[in-house]
Design a protein around this motif. Structure first.
Motif, PDB file in Angstrom:
ATOM      1  N   ILE A 155      -2.663   2.013   1.537  1.00 27.79           N
ATOM      2  CA  ILE A 155      -1.402   2.277   2.220  1.00 27.79           C
ATOM      3  C   ILE A 155      -0.613   3.419   1.587  1.00 27.79           C
ATOM      4  CG2 ILE A 155      -1.158  -0.026   3.207  1.00 27.79           C
ATOM      5  CD1 ILE A 155       0.755  -0.716   0.922  1.00 27.79           C
ATOM      6  N   ASP A 156      -1.018   3.839   0.395  1.00 30.91           N
ATOM      7  CA  ASP A 156      -0.367   4.928  -0.306  1.00 30.91           C
ATOM      8  C   ASP A 156      -1.394   5.480  -1.290  1.00 30.91           C
ATOM      9  OD1 ASP A 156       1.516   6.689  -1.286  1.00 30.91           O
ATOM     10  OD2 ASP A 156       2.989   5.173  -1.799  1.00 30.91           O
ATOM     11  N   SER A 157      -1.035   6.510  -2.029  1.00 33.68           N
ATOM     12  CA  SER A 157      -2.013   7.136  -2.922  1.00 33.68           C
ATOM     13  C   SER A 157      -2.628   6.155  -3.921  1.00 33.68           C
ATOM     14  CB  SER A 157      -1.388   8.327  -3.651  1.00 33.68           C
ATOM     15  OG  SER A 157      -0.292   7.900  -4.425  1.00 33.68           O
ATOM     16  N   ASN A 158      -1.846   5.220  -4.441  1.00 33.54           N
ATOM     17  CA  ASN A 158      -2.361   4.242  -5.398  1.00 33.54           C
ATOM     18  C   ASN A 158      -1.984   2.812  -5.027  1.00 33.54           C
ATOM     19  OD1 ASN A 158      -3.680   6.001  -7.218  1.00 33.54           O
ATOM     20  ND2 ASN A 158      -1.689   6.635  -8.000  1.00 33.54           N
ATOM     21  N   MET A 159      -1.747   2.568  -3.744  1.00 35.02           N
ATOM     22  CA  MET A 159      -1.331   1.234  -3.302  1.00 35.02           C
ATOM     23  C   MET A 159      -2.297   0.739  -2.230  1.00 35.02           C
ATOM     24  SD  MET A 159       2.535   0.817  -4.122  1.00 35.02           S
ATOM     25  CE  MET A 159       2.472  -0.643  -3.260  1.00 35.02           C
ATOM     26  N   TYR A 160      -2.591  -0.563  -2.303  1.00 35.31           N
ATOM     27  CA  TYR A 160      -3.522  -1.180  -1.370  1.00 35.31           C
ATOM     28  C   TYR A 160      -2.893  -2.438  -0.808  1.00 35.31           C
ATOM     29  CZ  TYR A 160      -6.560   2.104  -3.633  1.00 35.31           C
ATOM     30  OH  TYR A 160      -7.096   3.270  -4.122  1.00 35.31           O
ATOM     31  N   GLN A 161      -3.397  -2.866   0.333  1.00 38.93           N
ATOM     32  CA  GLN A 161      -2.865  -4.026   1.034  1.00 38.93           C
ATOM     33  C   GLN A 161      -4.015  -4.974   1.356  1.00 38.93           C
ATOM     34  OE1 GLN A 161      -1.680  -3.255   5.159  1.00 38.93           O
ATOM     35  NE2 GLN A 161       0.267  -4.215   4.662  1.00 38.93           N
ATOM     36  N   GLY A 162      -3.788  -6.269   1.151  1.00 41.47           N
ATOM     37  CA  GLY A 162      -4.788  -7.254   1.536  1.00 41.47           C
ATOM     38  C   GLY A 162      -4.978  -7.250   3.043  1.00 41.47           C
ATOM     39  N   THR A 163      -6.108  -7.746   3.492  1.00 42.22           N
ATOM     40  CA  THR A 163      -6.412  -7.727   4.918  1.00 42.22           C
ATOM     41  C   THR A 163      -6.775  -9.123   5.414  1.00 42.22           C
ATOM     42  OG1 THR A 163      -8.693  -7.111   4.394  1.00 42.22           O
ATOM     43  CG2 THR A 163      -7.179  -5.324   4.928  1.00 42.22           C
ATOM     44  N   THR A 164      -6.498  -9.350   6.685  1.00 41.95           N
ATOM     45  CA  THR A 164      -6.831 -10.614   7.334  1.00 41.95           C
ATOM     46  C   THR A 164      -7.645 -10.318   8.574  1.00 41.95           C
ATOM     47  OG1 THR A 164      -4.771 -11.617   6.548  1.00 41.95           O
ATOM     48  CG2 THR A 164      -5.912 -12.731   8.347  1.00 41.95           C
TER      49      THR A 164
ATOM     50  N   LEU B 254      -9.674 -14.947   8.223  1.00 39.24           N
ATOM     51  CA  LEU B 254     -10.298 -14.723   6.919  1.00 39.24           C
ATOM     52  C   LEU B 254      -9.428 -13.722   6.160  1.00 39.24           C
ATOM     53  CD1 LEU B 254     -13.920 -14.151   8.265  1.00 39.24           C
ATOM     54  CD2 LEU B 254     -12.966 -16.294   7.391  1.00 39.24           C
ATOM     55  N   LYS B 255      -8.729 -14.196   5.168  1.00 34.60           N
ATOM     56  CA  LYS B 255      -7.782 -13.338   4.444  1.00 34.60           C
ATOM     57  C   LYS B 255      -8.305 -13.024   3.050  1.00 34.60           C
ATOM     58  CE  LYS B 255      -2.941 -12.924   3.178  1.00 34.60           C
ATOM     59  NZ  LYS B 255      -1.600 -13.466   3.356  1.00 34.60           N
ATOM     60  N   GLN B 256      -8.208 -11.737   2.684  1.00 34.42           N
ATOM     61  CA  GLN B 256      -8.543 -11.290   1.336  1.00 34.42           C
ATOM     62  C   GLN B 256      -7.253 -10.671   0.776  1.00 34.42           C
ATOM     63  OE1 GLN B 256      -9.145 -10.506  -1.894  1.00 34.42           O
ATOM     64  NE2 GLN B 256      -9.289  -8.380  -1.304  1.00 34.42           N
ATOM     65  N   PRO B 257      -6.431 -11.449   0.048  1.00 35.74           N
ATOM     66  CA  PRO B 257      -5.113 -10.987  -0.379  1.00 35.74           C
ATOM     67  C   PRO B 257      -5.092 -10.164  -1.669  1.00 35.74           C
ATOM     68  CG  PRO B 257      -5.382 -13.266  -1.014  1.00 35.74           C
ATOM     69  CD  PRO B 257      -6.635 -12.876  -0.261  1.00 35.74           C
ATOM     70  N   ARG B 258      -6.142 -10.205  -2.460  1.00 36.21           N
ATOM     71  CA  ARG B 258      -6.152  -9.486  -3.741  1.00 36.21           C
ATOM     72  C   ARG B 258      -6.327  -7.999  -3.472  1.00 36.21           C
ATOM     73  NH1 ARG B 258      -5.827 -13.453  -8.111  1.00 36.21           N
ATOM     74  NH2 ARG B 258      -6.292 -15.392  -7.063  1.00 36.21           N
ATOM     75  N   CYS B 259      -5.434  -7.172  -4.016  1.00 34.94           N
ATOM     76  CA  CYS B 259      -5.443  -5.773  -3.556  1.00 34.94           C
ATOM     77  C   CYS B 259      -4.950  -4.759  -4.586  1.00 34.94           C
ATOM     78  CB  CYS B 259      -4.629  -5.660  -2.278  1.00 34.94           C
ATOM     79  SG  CYS B 259      -2.952  -6.293  -2.400  1.00 34.94           S
ATOM     80  N   THR B 260      -5.484  -4.787  -5.783  1.00 31.58           N
ATOM     81  CA  THR B 260      -5.075  -3.788  -6.774  1.00 31.58           C
ATOM     82  C   THR B 260      -6.097  -2.670  -6.933  1.00 31.58           C
ATOM     83  OG1 THR B 260      -6.007  -5.149  -8.542  1.00 31.58           O
ATOM     84  CG2 THR B 260      -3.649  -5.421  -8.065  1.00 31.58           C
TER      85      THR B 260
ATOM     86  N   GLY C  57     -13.022  -7.124  -2.768  1.00 31.35           N
ATOM     87  CA  GLY C  57     -13.402  -7.645  -1.464  1.00 31.35           C
ATOM     88  C   GLY C  57     -14.713  -8.395  -1.499  1.00 31.35           C
ATOM     89  N   PHE C  58     -15.233  -8.641  -0.298  1.00 32.90           N
ATOM     90  CA  PHE C  58     -16.454  -9.410  -0.101  1.00 32.90           C
ATOM     91  C   PHE C  58     -17.453  -8.619   0.708  1.00 32.90           C
ATOM     92  CE2 PHE C  58     -13.169 -12.651  -0.470  1.00 32.90           C
ATOM     93  CZ  PHE C  58     -13.746 -13.510  -1.387  1.00 32.90           C
ATOM     94  N   MET C  59     -18.704  -8.949   0.526  1.00 31.27           N
ATOM     95  CA  MET C  59     -19.755  -8.519   1.446  1.00 31.27           C
ATOM     96  C   MET C  59     -20.302  -9.807   2.063  1.00 31.27           C
ATOM     97  SD  MET C  59     -21.558  -5.478  -0.808  1.00 31.27           S
ATOM     98  CE  MET C  59     -23.078  -5.573   0.064  1.00 31.27           C
TER      99      MET C  59
END
Length: 152
Positions: A29-38, A123-129, A134-136
């Motif tokens: 979402i930004d140069s060094n920022m990430y967002q979890g996905t559902t 299916l939510k993956q909230p960890r986002c640093t 993520g998962f495969m």
């Protein structure tokens, strides 16, 4: 792959070979920022056994500092129906494709959580640093209740 919105897959409409990505990762979402996905899996049920237990089987081919939270028909439920907690350090998403550690989860879904008509599994993956959290997925399968399916 999904810079603005999460994956939504509808059974009977979408084609898994084109519309499902095997790697469930975060969104930048930004140069060094990430967002979890559902991600969402939408499906129709004509009849629901409210007294039965449905079984969701989620096979994970790899996990990297991720958490899989599963909710059914309520994406904002205070507590998920199931969570893996923090799992994985194999980094197969980034570069070590043959190093993934296989995990298989069996999630009981009470029939009371499902409705006749359209249902959604979230299916939510909230960890986002990191972009590699993520998962495969190997496969995801929903099974109906066994009660009443066999007669003697």
């Amino acid at each position: 792959m999904y810079p603005n919105e999460d994956l939504v897959y509808t059974i009977g409409v979408n084609d898994y070979s084109k519309d499902w990505l095997f790697a469930h990762v975060v969104r930048k979402i930004d140069s060094n920022m990430y967002q979890g996905t559902t991600w969402q899996i939408k499906f129709q049920l004509g009849k629901v056994d409210k007294s039965g237990t449905y079984k969701l089987r989620a096979a994970i081919a790899s996990a990297t500092l991720a958490e899989l939270q599963i909710r059914v028909n309520d994406p904002h439920a205070n507590r998920p129906l199931f969570t893996t907690g923090l799992v994985g350090r194999d980094n197969a998403i980034a570069r070590h494709g043959i190093h993934g550690l296989y995990r298989l989860y069996h999630v009981n879904i009470p029939g009371t959580r499902l409705i006749e008509g359209e249902n959604t599994i979230f299916l939510k993956q909230p960890r986002c640093t990191s972009p590699f959290h993520g998962f495969m997925y190997d496969y995801i399968r929903l099974e109906g209740p066994l009660e009443g399916l066999c007669s003697s």
